[in-house]
Design a protein around this motif. Structure first.
Motif, PDB file in Angstrom:
ATOM      1  N   ALA A  23       0.846  -1.192   0.000  1.00  0.00           N
ATOM      2  CA  ALA A  23       0.000   0.000   0.000  1.00  0.00           C
ATOM      3  C   ALA A  23       0.881   1.243   0.000  1.00  0.00           C
ATOM      4  N   ALA A  24       0.557   2.162  -0.880  1.00  0.00           N
ATOM      5  CA  ALA A  24       1.346   3.386  -1.008  1.00  0.00           C
ATOM      6  C   ALA A  24       0.547   4.592  -0.542  1.00  0.00           C
ATOM      7  N   SER A  25       1.235   5.488   0.131  1.00  0.00           N
ATOM      8  CA  SER A  25       0.600   6.732   0.542  1.00  0.00           C
ATOM      9  C   SER A  25       0.700   7.742  -0.584  1.00  0.00           C
ATOM     10  N   GLY A  26      -0.107   8.772  -0.506  1.00  0.00           N
ATOM     11  CA  GLY A  26       0.008   9.852  -1.470  1.00  0.00           C
ATOM     12  C   GLY A  26      -0.891   9.672  -2.667  1.00  0.00           C
ATOM     13  N   SER A  27      -1.061  10.739  -3.397  1.00  0.00           N
ATOM     14  CA  SER A  27      -1.987  10.751  -4.521  1.00  0.00           C
ATOM     15  C   SER A  27      -1.296  10.499  -5.850  1.00  0.00           C
ATOM     16  N   THR A  28       0.009  10.222  -5.804  1.00  0.00           N
ATOM     17  CA  THR A  28       0.737  10.069  -7.058  1.00  0.00           C
ATOM     18  C   THR A  28       0.928   8.612  -7.462  1.00  0.00           C
ATOM     19  N   PHE A  29       0.359   7.692  -6.704  1.00  0.00           N
ATOM     20  CA  PHE A  29       0.590   6.271  -6.956  1.00  0.00           C
ATOM     21  C   PHE A  29       0.297   5.895  -8.389  1.00  0.00           C
ATOM     22  N   SER A  30      -0.811   6.361  -8.924  1.00  0.00           N
ATOM     23  CA  SER A  30      -1.245   5.905 -10.246  1.00  0.00           C
ATOM     24  C   SER A  30      -0.338   6.401 -11.361  1.00  0.00           C
ATOM     25  N   ILE A  31       0.550   7.328 -11.060  1.00  0.00           N
ATOM     26  CA  ILE A  31       1.415   7.907 -12.088  1.00  0.00           C
ATOM     27  C   ILE A  31       2.628   7.028 -12.356  1.00  0.00           C
ATOM     28  N   TYR A  32       3.068   6.316 -11.338  1.00  0.00           N
ATOM     29  CA  TYR A  32       4.382   5.681 -11.395  1.00  0.00           C
ATOM     30  C   TYR A  32       4.326   4.169 -11.506  1.00  0.00           C
ATOM     31  N   ALA A  33       5.389   3.643 -12.101  1.00  0.00           N
ATOM     32  CA  ALA A  33       5.573   2.194 -12.116  1.00  0.00           C
ATOM     33  C   ALA A  33       5.934   1.716 -10.719  1.00  0.00           C
ATOM     34  N   ILE A  51       5.473  -3.207 -12.833  1.00  0.00           N
ATOM     35  CA  ILE A  51       4.233  -2.918 -13.544  1.00  0.00           C
ATOM     36  C   ILE A  51       4.130  -1.415 -13.749  1.00  0.00           C
ATOM     37  N   THR A  52       3.841  -1.007 -14.989  1.00  0.00           N
ATOM     38  CA  THR A  52       3.724   0.420 -15.280  1.00  0.00           C
ATOM     39  C   THR A  52       2.401   0.966 -14.752  1.00  0.00           C
ATOM     40  N   ASN A  53       2.252   2.269 -14.829  1.00  0.00           N
ATOM     41  CA  ASN A  53       1.004   2.864 -14.359  1.00  0.00           C
ATOM     42  C   ASN A  53      -0.173   2.393 -15.212  1.00  0.00           C
ATOM     43  N   GLY A  54       0.102   1.987 -16.436  1.00  0.00           N
ATOM     44  CA  GLY A  54      -0.955   1.508 -17.315  1.00  0.00           C
ATOM     45  C   GLY A  54      -1.163   0.005 -17.275  1.00  0.00           C
ATOM     46  N   GLY A  55      -0.385  -0.671 -16.439  1.00  0.00           N
ATOM     47  CA  GLY A  55      -0.598  -2.106 -16.271  1.00  0.00           C
ATOM     48  C   GLY A  55       0.287  -3.004 -17.111  1.00  0.00           C
ATOM     49  N   ILE A  56       1.252  -2.441 -17.797  1.00  0.00           N
ATOM     50  CA  ILE A  56       2.181  -3.275 -18.564  1.00  0.00           C
ATOM     51  C   ILE A  56       3.185  -3.889 -17.593  1.00  0.00           C
ATOM     52  N   THR A  57       3.394  -5.185 -17.732  1.00  0.00           N
ATOM     53  CA  THR A  57       4.233  -5.894 -16.772  1.00  0.00           C
ATOM     54  C   THR A  57       5.551  -6.337 -17.381  1.00  0.00           C
ATOM     55  N   LEU A  58       6.528  -6.447 -16.519  1.00  0.00           N
ATOM     56  CA  LEU A  58       7.856  -6.938 -16.892  1.00  0.00           C
ATOM     57  C   LEU A  58       8.328  -7.849 -15.777  1.00  0.00           C
ATOM     58  N   SER A  63      14.105 -17.314 -11.045  1.00  0.00           N
ATOM     59  CA  SER A  63      13.420 -18.556 -10.671  1.00  0.00           C
ATOM     60  C   SER A  63      11.951 -18.321 -10.370  1.00  0.00           C
ATOM     61  N   MET A  64      11.578 -17.073 -10.139  1.00  0.00           N
ATOM     62  CA  MET A  64      10.187 -16.759  -9.817  1.00  0.00           C
ATOM     63  C   MET A  64       9.341 -16.557 -11.079  1.00  0.00           C
ATOM     64  N   ARG A  65      10.011 -16.405 -12.225  1.00  0.00           N
ATOM     65  CA  ARG A  65       9.273 -16.158 -13.461  1.00  0.00           C
ATOM     66  C   ARG A  65       8.353 -17.334 -13.770  1.00  0.00           C
ATOM     67  N   GLY A  66       7.130 -17.049 -14.127  1.00  0.00           N
ATOM     68  CA  GLY A  66       6.161 -18.100 -14.412  1.00  0.00           C
ATOM     69  C   GLY A  66       5.403 -18.568 -13.193  1.00  0.00           C
ATOM     70  N   ARG A  67       5.871 -18.191 -12.025  1.00  0.00           N
ATOM     71  CA  ARG A  67       5.189 -18.569 -10.788  1.00  0.00           C
ATOM     72  C   ARG A  67       4.625 -17.361 -10.061  1.00  0.00           C
ATOM     73  N   SER A  68       4.830 -16.190 -10.614  1.00  0.00           N
ATOM     74  CA  SER A  68       4.373 -14.975  -9.944  1.00  0.00           C
ATOM     75  C   SER A  68       3.638 -14.069 -10.916  1.00  0.00           C
ATOM     76  N   THR A  69       2.727 -13.279 -10.373  1.00  0.00           N
ATOM     77  CA  THR A  69       1.967 -12.319 -11.157  1.00  0.00           C
ATOM     78  C   THR A  69       1.887 -11.004 -10.403  1.00  0.00           C
ATOM     79  N   ILE A  70       2.314  -9.931 -11.056  1.00  0.00           N
ATOM     80  CA  ILE A  70       2.224  -8.613 -10.456  1.00  0.00           C
ATOM     81  C   ILE A  70       0.974  -7.924 -10.992  1.00  0.00           C
ATOM     82  N   SER A  71       0.303  -7.197 -10.132  1.00  0.00           N
ATOM     83  CA  SER A  71      -0.888  -6.465 -10.537  1.00  0.00           C
ATOM     84  C   SER A  71      -1.007  -5.228  -9.653  1.00  0.00           C
ATOM     85  N   ARG A  72      -1.913  -4.342 -10.033  1.00  0.00           N
ATOM     86  CA  ARG A  72      -2.088  -3.136  -9.236  1.00  0.00           C
ATOM     87  C   ARG A  72      -3.546  -2.699  -9.282  1.00  0.00           C
TER      88      ARG A  72
END
Length: 116
Positions: A23-33, A51-58, A63-72
């Motif tokens: 959880a992030a404080s502040g009103s700028t969360f949606s702007i940043y990756a 994850i970018t502000n628009g939801g693009i993931t990298l 070893s965690m690749r394929g076993r984890s999912t980032i979202s916002r």
């Protein structure tokens, strides 16, 4: 001032799953990756996913690749990391990250321990 607070860690058996939240404080969360990292004892901090502000993931080629999912959820100022098929080598402190310009912001981390 940005504050990041991770939660959702704990003790889980091998093969189990966890969903970490940050959880992030502040009103700028949606702007940043946002990103997730982890640091195991005696090892350097390791990048896991971003994850970018628009939801693009990298995802890192780790070893965690394929076993984890980032979202916002920008409405909740929260980023998540869903982790599945956990094994003892995933034991680490997991951190979320926000990078604003040249400044990195980190949470205090949440401990994940995978053990039977």
């Amino acid at each position: 001032q940005v504050q990041l607070v991770e939660s959702g860690g704990g003790l889980v058996q091998p093969g189990g799953s966890l969903r970490l939240s940050c959880a992030a404080s502040g009103s700028t969360f949606s702007i940043y990756a946002m990103g997730w990292y982890r640091q195991a004892p005696g090892k350097e901090r390791e990048f896991l996913a971003r994850i970018t502000n628009g939801g693009i993931t990298l995802y890192a080629d780790s070893s965690m690749r394929g076993r984890s999912t980032i979202s916002r959820d920008n409405a909740k100022n929260t980023v998540y990391l869903q982790m599945n098929s956990l094994n003892p080598s995933d034991t680490a402190v997991y951190y979320c990250n926000m990078k604003i310009g040249a400044q990195d912001y980190w949470g205090q981390g949440t401990q994940v321990t995978v053990s039977s």
